[in-house]
Design an enzyme around this catalytic site. Structure first.
Site, PDB file in Angstrom:
ATOM      1  N   HIS A  57      -3.400   7.413   2.713  1.00 12.84           N
ATOM      2  CA  HIS A  57      -4.072   6.305   2.476  1.00 12.84           C
ATOM      3  C   HIS A  57      -5.129   5.483   2.681  1.00 12.84           C
ATOM      4  O   HIS A  57      -5.575   5.698   3.737  1.00 12.84           O
ATOM      5  CB  HIS A  57      -2.404   5.022   2.697  1.00 12.84           C
ATOM      6  CG  HIS A  57      -3.685   3.326   3.053  1.00 12.84           C
ATOM      7  ND1 HIS A  57      -3.858   3.269   1.555  1.00 12.84           N
ATOM      8  CD2 HIS A  57      -2.835   2.651   2.915  1.00 12.84           C
ATOM      9  CE1 HIS A  57      -4.184   1.479   1.273  1.00 12.84           C
ATOM     10  NE2 HIS A  57      -3.748   1.449   2.363  1.00 12.84           N
ATOM     11  N   ASN A  71     -10.562   0.034   0.585  1.00 10.31           N
ATOM     12  CA  ASN A  71      -8.602   0.121   0.408  1.00 10.31           C
ATOM     13  C   ASN A  71      -7.983  -0.361  -0.911  1.00 10.31           C
ATOM     14  O   ASN A  71      -8.256  -1.165  -0.737  1.00 10.31           O
ATOM     15  CB  ASN A  71      -7.693  -0.406   1.716  1.00 10.31           C
ATOM     16  CG  ASN A  71      -6.193  -0.187   1.440  1.00 10.31           C
ATOM     17  OD1 ASN A  71      -6.162   0.030   0.920  1.00 10.31           O
ATOM     18  ND2 ASN A  71      -6.269  -1.325   2.896  1.00 10.31           N
ATOM     19  N   CYS A 109       0.865  -1.248   0.007  1.00 10.35           N
ATOM     20  CA  CYS A 109      -0.207  -0.008   0.611  1.00 10.35           C
ATOM     21  C   CYS A 109       1.045   1.082  -0.225  1.00 10.35           C
ATOM     22  O   CYS A 109       0.806   2.050  -0.307  1.00 10.35           O
ATOM     23  CB  CYS A 109      -0.922   0.188   1.108  1.00 10.35           C
ATOM     24  SG  CYS A 109      -2.218  -1.143   1.426  1.00 10.35           S
TER      25      CYS A 109
HETATM   26  C1  COA Z   1      -9.406  -4.710  11.061  1.00 15.25           C
HETATM   27  C2  COA Z   1      -9.884  -3.985  11.823  1.00 15.25           C
HETATM   28  C3  COA Z   1     -11.006  -3.467  11.075  1.00 15.25           C
HETATM   29  C4  COA Z   1     -10.346  -4.553  13.190  1.00 15.25           C
HETATM   30  O1  COA Z   1     -11.360  -3.486  13.818  1.00 15.25           O
HETATM   31  P1  COA Z   1     -11.325  -3.995  15.802  1.00 15.25           P
HETATM   32  O2  COA Z   1     -11.018  -5.501  15.475  1.00 15.25           O
HETATM   33  O3  COA Z   1     -12.100  -2.477  16.232  1.00 15.25           O
HETATM   34  O4  COA Z   1      -9.796  -3.475  15.987  1.00 15.25           O
HETATM   35  P2  COA Z   1      -9.756  -1.829  16.262  1.00 15.25           P
HETATM   36  O5  COA Z   1      -9.099  -1.133  14.917  1.00 15.25           O
HETATM   37  O6  COA Z   1     -10.707  -1.391  17.049  1.00 15.25           O
HETATM   38  O7  COA Z   1      -8.143  -1.821  17.682  1.00 15.25           O
HETATM   39  C5  COA Z   1      -7.322  -2.286  17.481  1.00 15.25           C
HETATM   40  C6  COA Z   1      -5.947  -2.035  18.186  1.00 15.25           C
HETATM   41  O8  COA Z   1      -6.208  -0.602  18.394  1.00 15.25           O
HETATM   42  C7  COA Z   1      -6.103  -0.117  19.385  1.00 15.25           C
HETATM   43  N1  COA Z   1      -6.833   1.402  19.550  1.00 15.25           N
HETATM   44  C8  COA Z   1      -7.840   1.776  18.636  1.00 15.25           C
HETATM   45  N2  COA Z   1      -8.198   3.173  18.529  1.00 15.25           N
HETATM   46  C9  COA Z   1      -6.545   3.717  18.541  1.00 15.25           C
HETATM   47  C10 COA Z   1      -6.199   4.625  19.252  1.00 15.25           C
HETATM   48  N3  COA Z   1      -6.982   6.167  18.405  1.00 15.25           N
HETATM   49  N4  COA Z   1      -4.769   4.616  19.443  1.00 15.25           N
HETATM   50  C11 COA Z   1      -4.329   3.838  20.166  1.00 15.25           C
HETATM   51  N5  COA Z   1      -4.831   2.717  20.240  1.00 15.25           N
HETATM   52  C12 COA Z   1      -6.080   2.073  19.328  1.00 15.25           C
HETATM   53  C13 COA Z   1      -7.552  -0.647  19.875  1.00 15.25           C
HETATM   54  O9  COA Z   1      -7.450  -0.389  22.073  1.00 15.25           O
HETATM   55  C14 COA Z   1      -6.531  -1.723  20.114  1.00 15.25           C
HETATM   56  O10 COA Z   1      -6.182  -2.733  21.046  1.00 15.25           O
HETATM   57  P3  COA Z   1      -5.521  -3.667  21.368  1.00 15.25           P
HETATM   58  O11 COA Z   1      -6.156  -5.278  20.660  1.00 15.25           O
HETATM   59  O12 COA Z   1      -4.778  -3.835  22.286  1.00 15.25           O
HETATM   60  O13 COA Z   1      -7.146  -3.108  22.009  1.00 15.25           O
HETATM   61  C15 COA Z   1      -8.768  -2.987  11.855  1.00 15.25           C
HETATM   62  O14 COA Z   1      -8.000  -3.341  13.609  1.00 15.25           O
HETATM   63  C16 COA Z   1      -8.539  -2.219  11.085  1.00 15.25           C
HETATM   64  O15 COA Z   1      -8.777  -1.240  10.376  1.00 15.25           O
HETATM   65  N6  COA Z   1      -6.355  -3.142  11.276  1.00 15.25           N
HETATM   66  C17 COA Z   1      -6.034  -2.056  10.203  1.00 15.25           C
HETATM   67  C18 COA Z   1      -6.210  -2.285   8.797  1.00 15.25           C
HETATM   68  C19 COA Z   1      -5.829  -1.648   7.820  1.00 15.25           C
HETATM   69  O16 COA Z   1      -5.088  -0.916   7.317  1.00 15.25           O
HETATM   70  N7  COA Z   1      -4.613  -2.252   6.889  1.00 15.25           N
HETATM   71  C20 COA Z   1      -4.538  -1.866   5.850  1.00 15.25           C
HETATM   72  C21 COA Z   1      -2.598  -1.545   6.011  1.00 15.25           C
HETATM   73  S1  COA Z   1      -2.238  -1.266   4.409  1.00 15.25           S
END
Ligand code: COA
Length: 372
Positions: free
Chosen positions: A299, A329, A159
């Site tokens: 992104h 994405n 990405c």
């Molecule tokens: C897959 C996804 C939708 C799942 O969502 P989810 O299960 O609701 O999980 P969250 O995204 O809310 O949480 C992930 C972690 O970040 C933490 N978090 C959420 N917001 C945060 C913030 N503002 N600051 C710091 N940490 C944060 C959460 O507490 C969680 O931590 P934990 O697992 O220790 O509890 C999401 O994790 C996601 O989009 N991930 C990134 C995917 C991505 O961008 N991939 C492509 C990269 S190119």
């Protein structure tokens, strides 16, 4: 004129020792997952001006796939996709379309909007992590389909691919070794996600975006940028089989090991650090404030990552361009497709400063402040 005269190529900026990223001992890093996952900040940024974007274009496939469709088909939790990502729908390539087809369509749209003679294009770079084939490169397929007389190669930085390709194309142009470089970001993610995996499949879509780079003024181009990689986090987002180390077998395919695997929660935590810290660093080292930037094009992975960055960096929402609600994405296509839309809407004009930030598998990132 010697092309190097008006191209400014400046390298690293020194930072004080207190800015150095903290090194984790190897054993501790292996044992302590959270420490290893922290974004490993690099103090280096670079500058590469004297390059401009002559034209931009994009293509998204016709087939719209809504959250409702995926929820009904795979039993995904109703409302989860929108709530956790901000994505409402995405586009899927037609069965007969490969990444090179999307790339060619984006390039043709771009050419149709410009007065460029395709025979003047002398370099083809395609950023993709979903190539038509492992070999030959997608760039060679694009070169052939467009009938170009140009060297062609793929770049793989997932990405972040467009940012890597943009910086690479800009080096060719700045040195005078390319007069007109075609730089494309294209991915057909729908073919590599496990369709029934709620944590990955609904996040991704297919698209392509293309730019043409040529010599610009000394003010135009990458005013400041950072490309980075942290292979220690490679397993957070990967396709574990199908390469030379673990070739495909019927058993591995039956087990779904060839699909994209993502530790979404840890990628999320890493991403919010990459985005906020590299944008802050690039702006600081460019001596540019948020107010001086016309548009932030991040992104399009998750609206919560973007919103977090906006809040931390105090970026007003009118300065941020998003389209992930409509296309999700699209990996290497994400930034050029968003920039094309922004350009078409008159939100980017020549002379504007645009901050782009890509991040993804590798782990890799690319954050750049570009003056159009
Ligand atoms: C897959 C996804 C939708 C799942 O969502 P989810 O299960 O609701 O999980 P969250 O995204 O809310 O949480 C992930 C972690 O970040 C933490 N978090 C959420 N917001 C945060 C913030 N503002 N600051 C710091 N940490 C944060 C959460 O507490 C969680 O931590 P934990 O697992 O220790 O509890 C999401 O994790 C996601 O989009 N991930 C990134 C995917 C991505 O961008 N991939 C492509 C990269 S190119």
């Amino acid at each position: 004129m010697n092309p190097l005269n008006s191209a400014t190529v400046e390298s690293a900026v020194e930072l004080s020792a207190s800015d150095e990223p903290e090194k984790q001992p190897e054993t501790q890093a292996q044992e302590s997952e959270p420490d290893r996952l922290l974004f490993k900040k690099s103090p280096r940024t670079c500058q590469l001006t004297g390059v401009r974007i002559r034209a931009i274009g994009a293509y998204v496939p016709l087939r719209v796939v809504t959250n409702g469709e995926l929820e009904a088909q795979y039993g995904f939790e109703a409302g989860w996709i929108k709530k956790r990502t901000g994505i409402l729908e995405r586009r899927y390539a037609a069965e007969e379309e490969g990444t090179s087809d999307l790339a060619v369509k984006a390039a043709r749209r771009m050419l149709a909007k410009s007065d460029v003679d395709p025979s003047d294009i002398d370099l083809v770079l395609v950023a993709t992590f979903t190539p038509d084939f492992t070999c030959p490169s997608t760039a060679c397929l694009v070169q052939e389909k467009l009938g170009l007389d140009a060297p062609a190669m793929d770049l793989q930085a997932a990405c972040s691919g467009f940012m890597y390709a943009l910086a690479t194309g800009a080096q060719f142009v700045a040195t005078g070794n390319s007069k007109l470089a075609l730089v494309i970001g294209a991915d057909v993610n729908s073919r590599i996600v496990q369709p029934d995996d709620q944590g990955t499949a609904p996040l991704f879509g297919d698209a392509a975006g293309a730019v043409l780079l040529e010599r610009g003024t000394t003010e135009q181009g990458l005013v400041r940028y950072q490309l980075g990689a942290d292979g220690a986090g490679g397993s957070l987002l990967d396709r574990p089989v199908g390469g030379t180390l673990r070739p495909l077998t019927p058993e591995l395919v039956a087990d779904g090991q060839h699909y994209l695997k993502m530790d979404g929660r840890n990628v999320f935590k890493w991403a919010i650090q990459v985005v906020t810290e590299t944008i802050e660093q690039v702006l600081m080292q460019a001596d540019v404030g948020v107010a001086d930037v016309k548009l932030f094009v991040l992104h399009q992975a998750n609206i919560r990552i973007i919103d977090h960055a906006m809040k931390v960096l105090q970026i007003p929402s009118e300065k941020v361009f998003n389209n992930l609600d409509r296309i999700g994405n699209t990996s290497a296509a994400s930034i050029p497709v968003a920039m094309d839309e922004a350009f078409e809407q008159g939100r980017i004009e020549p002379g504007d400063l645009v901050l782009m930030c890509g991040f993804g598998a590798g782990l890799t990132w690319g954050t750049g402040l570009f003056r159009w």
